[in-house]
Each structure stands twice: as structure tokens, then as C-alpha cells.
Design a protein around this motif. Sequence first.
Motif, mmCIF file in Angstrom:
data_model
loop_
_atom_site.group_PDB
_atom_site.id
_atom_site.type_symbol
_atom_site.label_atom_id
_atom_site.label_comp_id
_atom_site.label_asym_id
_atom_site.label_seq_id
_atom_site.Cartn_x
_atom_site.Cartn_y
_atom_site.Cartn_z
ATOM 1 N N TYR A 274 -3.104 -8.366 -22.089
ATOM 2 C CA TYR A 274 -3.737 -8.588 -23.451
ATOM 3 C C TYR A 274 -5.146 -8.501 -23.089
ATOM 4 C CZ TYR A 274 0.383 -9.223 -25.803
ATOM 5 O OH TYR A 274 1.672 -9.097 -26.222
ATOM 6 N N GLN A 275 -5.804 -8.787 -21.938
ATOM 7 C CA GLN A 275 -6.992 -8.462 -21.252
ATOM 8 C C GLN A 275 -7.321 -6.960 -21.408
ATOM 9 O OE1 GLN A 275 -7.605 -7.772 -17.218
ATOM 10 N NE2 GLN A 275 -8.985 -6.545 -18.622
ATOM 11 N N LYS A 276 -6.411 -6.284 -20.964
ATOM 12 C CA LYS A 276 -6.521 -4.900 -21.040
ATOM 13 C C LYS A 276 -6.811 -4.299 -22.601
ATOM 14 C CE LYS A 276 -4.024 -3.678 -16.982
ATOM 15 N NZ LYS A 276 -2.736 -3.009 -16.277
ATOM 16 N N GLU A 277 -6.163 -4.870 -23.410
ATOM 17 C CA GLU A 277 -6.299 -4.801 -24.933
ATOM 18 C C GLU A 277 -7.759 -5.123 -25.644
ATOM 19 O OE1 GLU A 277 -5.665 -3.914 -29.136
ATOM 20 O OE2 GLU A 277 -5.448 -3.088 -27.402
ATOM 21 N N LEU A 278 -8.160 -6.343 -25.172
ATOM 22 C CA LEU A 278 -9.172 -7.059 -25.760
ATOM 23 C C LEU A 278 -10.497 -6.901 -24.957
ATOM 24 C CD1 LEU A 278 -7.095 -10.256 -26.998
ATOM 25 C CD2 LEU A 278 -7.915 -8.420 -28.352
ATOM 26 N N ASP A 279 -10.316 -6.919 -23.656
ATOM 27 C CA ASP A 279 -11.404 -6.614 -22.667
ATOM 28 C C ASP A 279 -11.306 -5.634 -21.744
ATOM 29 O OD1 ASP A 279 -14.022 -7.062 -21.778
ATOM 30 O OD2 ASP A 279 -13.565 -9.216 -20.961
ATOM 31 N N PRO A 280 -11.042 -4.413 -21.962
ATOM 32 C CA PRO A 280 -10.543 -3.296 -20.928
ATOM 33 C C PRO A 280 -11.593 -2.999 -19.848
ATOM 34 C CG PRO A 280 -11.064 -2.086 -23.033
ATOM 35 C CD PRO A 280 -11.298 -3.638 -23.372
ATOM 36 N N SER A 281 -12.808 -3.667 -19.987
ATOM 37 C CA SER A 281 -13.879 -3.271 -19.091
ATOM 38 C C SER A 281 -13.619 -4.135 -17.585
ATOM 39 C CB SER A 281 -15.216 -3.239 -19.449
ATOM 40 O OG SER A 281 -15.596 -4.636 -20.022
ATOM 41 N N TYR A 282 -12.903 -5.349 -18.044
ATOM 42 C CA TYR A 282 -13.075 -6.269 -16.956
ATOM 43 C C TYR A 282 -11.844 -5.607 -15.708
ATOM 44 C CZ TYR A 282 -11.521 -10.531 -14.278
ATOM 45 O OH TYR A 282 -11.434 -11.371 -13.309
ATOM 46 N N GLN A 283 -12.260 -5.718 -14.484
ATOM 47 C CA GLN A 283 -11.743 -5.239 -13.227
ATOM 48 C C GLN A 283 -11.158 -6.366 -12.468
ATOM 49 O OE1 GLN A 283 -10.771 -1.992 -13.336
ATOM 50 N NE2 GLN A 283 -11.784 -1.760 -15.540
ATOM 51 N N GLY A 284 -11.461 -7.475 -12.369
ATOM 52 C CA GLY A 284 -11.277 -8.607 -11.617
ATOM 53 C C GLY A 284 -9.812 -8.953 -11.543
ATOM 54 N N ALA A 285 -9.528 -10.012 -10.862
ATOM 55 C CA ALA A 285 -8.160 -10.590 -10.678
ATOM 56 C C ALA A 285 -7.833 -11.187 -12.213
ATOM 57 C CB ALA A 285 -8.056 -11.504 -9.424
ATOM 58 N N ALA A 286 -6.392 -11.371 -12.489
ATOM 59 C CA ALA A 286 -6.163 -12.120 -13.432
ATOM 60 C C ALA A 286 -6.499 -13.605 -13.616
ATOM 61 C CB ALA A 286 -4.554 -11.824 -13.930
ATOM 62 N N ALA A 287 -6.319 -13.993 -12.483
ATOM 63 C CA ALA A 287 -6.450 -15.631 -12.137
ATOM 64 C C ALA A 287 -8.059 -15.958 -12.545
ATOM 65 C CB ALA A 287 -6.093 -16.131 -10.780
ATOM 66 N N ASP A 288 -8.806 -14.830 -12.110
ATOM 67 C CA ASP A 288 -10.427 -15.251 -12.252
ATOM 68 C C ASP A 288 -10.857 -14.808 -13.509
ATOM 69 O OD1 ASP A 288 -10.305 -15.886 -9.349
ATOM 70 O OD2 ASP A 288 -10.746 -13.821 -8.975
ATOM 71 N N TYR A 289 -10.337 -14.369 -14.727
ATOM 72 C CA TYR A 289 -10.706 -14.112 -15.887
ATOM 73 C C TYR A 289 -11.353 -15.079 -16.632
ATOM 74 C CZ TYR A 289 -11.380 -11.843 -20.452
ATOM 75 O OH TYR A 289 -11.763 -11.297 -21.652
ATOM 76 N N ASP A 290 -12.507 -15.283 -17.089
ATOM 77 C CA ASP A 290 -13.265 -16.329 -17.888
ATOM 78 C C ASP A 290 -13.278 -15.634 -19.194
ATOM 79 O OD1 ASP A 290 -15.000 -18.107 -18.860
ATOM 80 O OD2 ASP A 290 -15.646 -18.654 -17.005
ATOM 81 N N TYR A 291 -12.476 -15.953 -20.103
ATOM 82 C CA TYR A 291 -12.927 -15.462 -21.508
ATOM 83 C C TYR A 291 -14.081 -16.160 -22.196
ATOM 84 C CZ TYR A 291 -12.194 -15.054 -26.673
ATOM 85 O OH TYR A 291 -12.258 -14.826 -28.059
ATOM 86 N N ASP A 292 -14.600 -17.364 -21.916
ATOM 87 C CA ASP A 292 -15.776 -17.956 -22.562
ATOM 88 C C ASP A 292 -16.916 -17.294 -21.951
ATOM 89 O OD1 ASP A 292 -14.095 -19.575 -24.065
ATOM 90 O OD2 ASP A 292 -13.925 -20.837 -22.433
ATOM 91 N N ARG A 293 -16.767 -16.802 -20.710
ATOM 92 C CA ARG A 293 -18.053 -16.196 -20.376
ATOM 93 C C ARG A 293 -18.011 -14.829 -20.440
ATOM 94 N NH1 ARG A 293 -19.779 -16.498 -13.855
ATOM 95 N NH2 ARG A 293 -21.875 -15.514 -13.908
ATOM 96 N N ARG A 294 -16.939 -13.981 -20.709
ATOM 97 C CA ARG A 294 -16.823 -12.450 -21.173
ATOM 98 C C ARG A 294 -17.265 -12.185 -22.606
ATOM 99 N NH1 ARG A 294 -16.646 -8.417 -17.424
ATOM 100 N NH2 ARG A 294 -15.569 -7.305 -18.946
ATOM 101 N N ARG A 295 -16.703 -13.205 -23.300
ATOM 102 C CA ARG A 295 -16.703 -13.264 -24.772
ATOM 103 C C ARG A 295 -16.535 -11.726 -25.494
ATOM 104 N NH1 ARG A 295 -22.766 -15.750 -25.090
ATOM 105 N NH2 ARG A 295 -22.023 -16.333 -27.214
ATOM 106 N N PRO A 296 -15.285 -11.572 -25.407
ATOM 107 C CA PRO A 296 -14.805 -10.175 -26.118
ATOM 108 C C PRO A 296 -14.930 -10.447 -27.620
ATOM 109 C CG PRO A 296 -13.030 -11.131 -25.110
ATOM 110 C CD PRO A 296 -14.254 -11.959 -24.776
ATOM 111 N N TYR A 297 -15.836 -10.994 -28.259
ATOM 112 C CA TYR A 297 -15.538 -11.414 -29.494
ATOM 113 C C TYR A 297 -15.297 -10.348 -30.579
ATOM 114 C CZ TYR A 297 -17.451 -15.965 -27.596
ATOM 115 O OH TYR A 297 -17.600 -17.276 -26.921
ATOM 116 N N ALA A 298 -15.933 -9.312 -30.428
ATOM 117 C CA ALA A 298 -15.735 -8.269 -31.350
ATOM 118 C C ALA A 298 -14.138 -7.793 -31.481
ATOM 119 C CB ALA A 298 -16.955 -7.010 -30.927
ATOM 120 N N ALA A 299 -13.592 -7.894 -30.291
ATOM 121 C CA ALA A 299 -12.335 -7.321 -30.366
ATOM 122 C C ALA A 299 -11.371 -8.352 -30.979
ATOM 123 C CB ALA A 299 -11.883 -6.955 -28.755
#
Length: 385
Positions: A274-299
Motif C-alpha cells: 500500500y505504500q507502493k500504491e499511495l507513496d511510490p517514490s519512497y525507497q526506504g525500509a518498510a519499518a522506517d516509513y513515516d506517513y505523517d512526515r511523508r504526507r501522501p495526502y493527494a493520493a
Amino acid sequence: MLVALTLVASLLTPPGHHHHQLTVPGAEHAEIAVLDDLTTAGTGKTGHTDPADWAGLHSAATVNPTGVPGVQIDGYFPDTSHGNTTHGWNHDSQFVIRLPRRWNGGLVVGGTPGNREQYANDYTISDWVLAKGYAFATTDKGNVGVDFHEDGRRPGDAIAEWNERVTELTVAAKAVVRQHYGRKPARTYAAGISNGGYLVRWQLENRGHLYDGGVDWEGTLWRVKGDNLLNFLPPALKAYPDEAGVRAAGFAAGSEFLWPFHQQYYWELTQQLYQKELDPSYQGAAADYDYDRRRPYAAMAKIGLTGRITKPLITIHGTLDTLLPISRDSDVYAKMVGPHRPFRYHRVEGGNHLDSLVDLYPDRLTPMLPAFRSAFEELEAWTRR
């Protein structure tokens, strides 16, 4: 351009049914079969279901009705993606519509859990509602499998298509019901599990005029700001196996015995898909993903829920759900809906996301399927008053 395909039954329509021809509005391809049994006991033998689609969603102790004769229509709507290989069609947006010979005047529509194909609800929902006399229709949601996120041009498009496909099928199934039985359905209900439960929520928020109500079985919570799986799965992955850390991520005390299985098979895979669907530019580890910092709000805005349902909805969710923890999902959605909308919420003590795990832990887990059936009958009584 959408086309309507006329289907001619190979056998005469049963007495009392008004049409020997059926048209599925918008279908690009469809095939009709008159079957002695529309339940999985029959369709499993005739090839009109796929047991792999519904594997793992029910307990081995589940007892289902059998012996429901009627008509089944399999087909697909126009689409540009080709992940669904069922029937050798290699075409997404496949659907199934079932029309029992003894009809009670109702229709149940849904989409599939996870990224499964169109038969995923057959054992858990279709068998039972068909035996009650309902017509039944389900879609594969327009994209399937672990590469579902490759569909669409922009982030969020693939999930947004899920909602469009359920709406499309609901409209088409209502038309088919009217042709086959000579009158439109008196009641139309939405029902689904997990991602299918999310679809129920979205339909009743945005397309409520098509339905009389719905049952949401542990639906996925997507919302622009606040709890969603992209901000509770990474902390759990990072904390595991530290119990305090995983509990802080929202996973219930008492569910610890389920964590190793979910950590191995579900948490990281789900987060990544779901990170690949909503925020595909993220390339880091799954455990390091920070939704509130990445803010893929448009998707997320394309698919987000608001709680503003317009028709009766019953949500059920297990207190030991170890994929979508109840404290970060349905507890939150219930607050979003609030006290002034037509909503009922049942927390199932000991319920987990997968009923198949009840077979491994019969003394520690409660199956969700009986709770779904009770909720559905509650919805029937509620909406008939």
C-alpha cells in the motif's frame, strides 16, 4: 465505449422468471450458466468458483448451506489491466452474478478482501445469502494480486478504481435482477471483509442511494489524516519483538501469540504494497516509513473515508485483530461516524482478522463468520422496519 452483451441461457428460465435473455449493462464479455447448485459445494465441481480465492478466510468447522439452483453469470467490464487470469481471460474487472431460482427480492453486492479475485467471498458470504434467497454479485475490484498498485497512472488510482467497480457492478446487477425476475430488488445490501469492508463504508458514504444498508466486516480504514495502516504497521515492524512497542502501535494486549505469524506473513508485505500504491517514490525500509512526515495526502484523498454514511451500516471487528488492530481501525471509524448517523458497531471479543487461525487456537480465538451472519440478520430487521 461500453457495450451491453446479451446472454442467452442454454436452458429455459425456471417458471415464474420473466426473461430468457439477460443483458449485463456495460459488460464487455459475459457467460451464462444454469446450475443445479450455486453454492461452493456445486460450483467447486463445475468450475464456477476458485477455492484458491477464498482459502484461509474461514474456519474448517464452518458449516455452509448447499443445494441452491439458479443462474450464474461470469464476465468482465472494459479495463486496460490484465492481472486476473481466471478462465484464461487475462482481464481485470471480472465479476460474478448469481441469481437463485427461489428469490427473496433482495440483492447483496460486494468487492473482495485483500487483492483477491472475484470468488473470494463465495464461501464466507455468497453461499449463505444465496440460501436465504438473495441474488449475489461481486467484483475483483479492477486490479488483483501483489502488483495491483501498477494499475492506474497516479498514486491512489488503483484503490480508487475499487470503489468505481463496486458502483458499476451494483448498477449492472440491479438491472440484471430486474430482467431476470421481472422486478427490481426490494432491498440491496453491501457486504464485505477487510478491503471489502472498506468498500462497504465508501459506498454508503458516497453512493448511498444505491443501497438499503451494509455490513462492514473489519474494513480497512483509509483517511487523509489520522489512523491508517501506513502509520501503525511501520511502528509495529520497528518495535517487534518488543511487546511494549508493538502494543504502543495499537496491537491489543492478549494478541501476542499471533504476532510472529503476522510479522512473518502480513505486516511488512501489507505495508509495502500500500505504500507502493499511495507513496511510490519512497525507497526506504518498510519499518522506517513515516506517513505523517511523508504526507501522501493527494493520493489518500482519492480513497479516504469521512464517516458520513447515508444508509444503515453495521460494523463488526475482532478485538484480537492482528492485521488491522481494532483500536486503530473500527474504534476510530465509529467515532468518525458519530452518534447521529445510522450506525451500529459490534466488537467481537477474541475475533481475529483470519478465521482460519481459529483452527490453530480454538480456545483463544472466536470465529468472525457467525458474527457476520448475526449482523446481517440484524441489518435485515433494522432496514425492514
